[in-house]
Design a protein around this motif. Structure first.
Motif, PDB file in Angstrom:
ATOM      1  N   ASP A 147      23.031 134.840 -36.465  1.00 16.56           N
ATOM      2  CA  ASP A 147      21.570 134.720 -36.516  1.00 16.56           C
ATOM      3  C   ASP A 147      21.188 134.164 -37.884  1.00 16.56           C
ATOM      4  N   VAL A 152      19.051 139.541 -41.445  1.00 15.48           N
ATOM      5  CA  VAL A 152      19.558 140.071 -40.181  1.00 15.48           C
ATOM      6  C   VAL A 152      20.237 141.394 -40.507  1.00 15.48           C
ATOM      7  N   SER A 218      15.508 139.905 -38.300  1.00 16.60           N
ATOM      8  CA  SER A 218      16.097 140.213 -37.001  1.00 16.60           C
ATOM      9  C   SER A 218      17.039 141.404 -37.180  1.00 16.60           C
TER      10      SER A 218
END
Length: 248
Positions: A147, A152, A218
């Motif tokens: 990602d 992340v 994320s």
């Protein structure tokens, strides 16, 4: 006490072979004093080797440009445990935190400074990890790196223990009480450098991540990361489950 010969079947890393490296570095925060545990968690054994070595090999499996490992001062056994791997792989650099009592943020500041001093590097992202999440694996690190958002992070629940309940029951009961967004994580290198001067205590990085727009952050869920080793009870349970070696 040193790492055994490095054998990772999934990656077949060899010191004499050129490795195609990605655009990231890894920081391993391993300067904790393990006061609640009563012994150095860095030197617990997993798969026949010190835990700090096991985690370094996980970091190596991501093929980083550099690995910065922050260890506490006046802990020669921890340093000697890493000597073999550090000798085999020039990308491994150990940094000593002279004041580990000051919290994780200072260790991170030292590590960031070590990354900025690397020459001939093209680092764009940094993986930050600890040493005591004993069920961390290569697959989770790969998902974090896949990602490309600014941050992340890992998502898991807390592992709490009460004397009148066994660990499994307590984990289930508390799964919904504390949802953790934390290590290991990947972060944009420029963002990390920007925050370096204002990091403090044990939760500075987490505070700044919360201030980012949701589109830049994320998470990757992994309930196995709940099982870190902070107390003697957790250590006993981890050995009973076979997550750590019983004989050490």
């Amino acid at each position: 006490m040193t790492c055994d010969s490095f054998k990772l079947a999934s990656t077949q890393l060899k010191p004499t072979s050129p490795l195609r490296r990605s655009n990231h570095a890894v920081i391993i925060l391993a300067s904790g004093l393990s006061r609640r545990l009563g012994q150095a968690k860095q030197l617990l054994y997993k798969a026949g080797e010190p835990l700090i070595c096991f985690m370094t090999k996980l970091a190596l499996s991501t093929k980083p440009q550099a690995i910065i490992i922050v260890i506490p001062d006046n802990q020669p056994l921890i340093a000697s445990a890493m000597n073999e791997l550090a000798f085999q792989y020039s990308i491994i650099q150990m940094v000593v935190n002279p004041t580990p009592k000051t919290g994780m943020a200072y260790s991170l500041t030292l590590a960031i400074e070590a990354v900025t001093q690397l020459t001939s590097s093209s680092i764009e992202r940094v993986v930050i990890m600890g040493v005591d999440q004993v069920l961390l694996d290569e697959q989770h690190l790969a998902k974090l790196l896949a990602d490309k958002r600014s941050v992340v992070a890992s998502n898991y629940s807390s592992w709490q223990h009460s004397n009148n309940r066994n660990l499994n029951e307590t984990t289930t009961a508390n799964a919904s009480t504390q949802n953790i967004i934390g290590l290991p994580l990947t972060i944009d290198y420029g963002l990390l450098k920007r925050w370096q001067a204002v990091l403090s205590g044990d939760s500075g990085l987490r505070y700044f991540i919360r201030e980012l727009p949701p589109s830049q952050v994320s998470t990757v869920s992994n309930k196995q990361l709940s099982y870190d080793i902070d107390t003697p009870e957790q250590l006993i349970h981890a050995k009973q489950q076979g997550w750590l070696d019983e004989q050490y």
